[in-house]
Design a protein around this motif. Structure first.
Motif, PDB file in Angstrom:
ATOM      1  N   LYS A 136      -5.186   1.293 -10.466  1.00  0.00           N
ATOM      2  CA  LYS A 136      -5.980   0.826  -9.303  1.00  0.00           C
ATOM      3  C   LYS A 136      -6.843  -0.414  -9.281  1.00  0.00           C
ATOM      4  CE  LYS A 136     -10.956   3.093 -10.318  1.00  0.00           C
ATOM      5  NZ  LYS A 136     -11.453   2.066  -9.313  1.00  0.00           N
ATOM      6  N   TRP A 142       0.607  -1.299  -0.228  1.00  0.00           N
ATOM      7  CA  TRP A 142       0.100   0.085   0.116  1.00  0.00           C
ATOM      8  C   TRP A 142       1.243   0.953  -0.088  1.00  0.00           C
ATOM      9  CZ3 TRP A 142      -4.368   1.472  -1.166  1.00  0.00           C
ATOM     10  CH2 TRP A 142      -4.775   2.615  -0.906  1.00  0.00           C
ATOM     11  N   CYS A 174      -4.283  -1.259  -6.792  1.00  0.00           N
ATOM     12  CA  CYS A 174      -4.303  -0.521  -5.293  1.00  0.00           C
ATOM     13  C   CYS A 174      -5.623  -0.519  -4.421  1.00  0.00           C
ATOM     14  CB  CYS A 174      -3.343   0.927  -5.403  1.00  0.00           C
ATOM     15  SG  CYS A 174      -2.102   0.739  -6.373  1.00  0.00           S
ATOM     16  N   LYS A 175      -6.116   0.061  -5.287  1.00  0.00           N
ATOM     17  CA  LYS A 175      -7.934   0.097  -4.499  1.00  0.00           C
ATOM     18  C   LYS A 175      -8.629  -0.881  -4.112  1.00  0.00           C
ATOM     19  CE  LYS A 175      -8.899   3.556  -3.751  1.00  0.00           C
ATOM     20  NZ  LYS A 175      -9.102   4.872  -2.170  1.00  0.00           N
ATOM     21  N   GLU A 215      -6.099  -2.994  -0.437  1.00  0.00           N
ATOM     22  CA  GLU A 215      -6.438  -1.852   0.467  1.00  0.00           C
ATOM     23  C   GLU A 215      -7.452  -3.057   0.898  1.00  0.00           C
ATOM     24  OE1 GLU A 215      -9.626   1.984   0.993  1.00  0.00           O
ATOM     25  OE2 GLU A 215      -8.527   1.943  -0.593  1.00  0.00           O
TER      26      GLU A 215
END
Length: 250
Positions: free
Chosen positions: A180, A138, A183-184, A188
């Motif tokens: 994206k 992260w 990561c997201k 996460e």
């Protein structure tokens, strides 16, 4: 408060009940979150790194089975606690074979709880390592090189983790859309679920510590019950024998 309600409350093993509540809550949080972690990891490897890990699904199934078995064990220990609390103990373990079975049950459950405590401690350590690893991922996603300069997230230094036939471009996460997604959508969510899984695992560890203390106390209570019964029988024999009390006085 009525006598029936009062006697019912005196028979309730509150320490074992508290440990069982911790166990069930911890197992529920652990199973729900760890199932989500494995599901997201499988999708991440398929969609981002373009390979499939066959061993993740059996490990996911094993974690679910262990969680259900832990909850069942907690309910069984609660049943043992109910049988060894208050006046119930005097009725259930009145005979010598019954007291022997009660001590054996407590000893067996103490051994099982100790072994499971070691296993859950190992699981907790693995979850902490996973939390640290995904926290690093992260931080990589939040770095200026990725957010500002739009550089690729490079995992080629972890090539030993990937299968031998993995291409180098598959070890890099490039492009705004793929970053994206990684990561997201995955890192996460996996990190949050890993933290919650570790919290659930910690609650299970607390419940196992409480179970060990309660089982040890119940074992001692059953043993003391045997001594009390033997003492009562000795007093009864002394009273029933004629002239015994008069001789004892002199």
């Amino acid at each position: 408060m009525s006598n029936g309600c009062r006697s019912w409350m005196l028979k309730m093993p509150y320490a074992t009940l508290l440990a069982t509540l911790l166990c069930i809550i911890g197992v529920g949080v652990f199973c729900g979150c760890i199932y989500r972690v494995f599901t997201l990891c499988l999708r991440m490897f398929d969609e981002v790194f373009h390979f499939h890990l066959d061993w993740l699904e059996p490990v996911q199934l094993v974690c679910m089975i262990v969680g259900v078995a832990m909850a069942a064990l907690g309910i069984m220990i609660l049943l043992v606690g109910c049988l060894t609390t208050g006046s119930t103990r005097a009725r259930v373990f009145r005979s010598r074979p019954g007291r022997a079975r009660g001590r054996t049950s407590c000893a067996v459950f103490m051994g099982v709880a100790y072994i499971l405590q070691m296993a859950w401690m190992l699981m907790f350590g693995v979850l902490v390592i996973g939390c640290v690893m995904f926290a690093i991922f992260w931080n990589m996603c939040l770095s200026d090189r990725v957010q500002v300069l739009q550089e690729c997230i490079d995992f080629r230094q972890f090539a030993f983790v990937f299968p031998n036939n993995t291409r180098e471009e598959d070890m890099q996460v490039c492009g705004a859309g793929e970053q994206k997604l990684f990561c997201k959508d995955y890192v996460e969510n996996i990190q949050v679920n890993l933290v919650l899984s570790a919290v659930g695992c910690f609650l299970v560890l607390l419940s196992l510590v409480n179970y060990l203390m309660c089982l040890a106390a119940n074992y001692a209570h059953i043993k003391d019950q045997e001594k009390f019964v033997d003492l009562s029988e000795m007093q009864y024999l002394q009273v029933s024998e004629p002239g015994t009390l008069a001789k004892d006085r002199f």
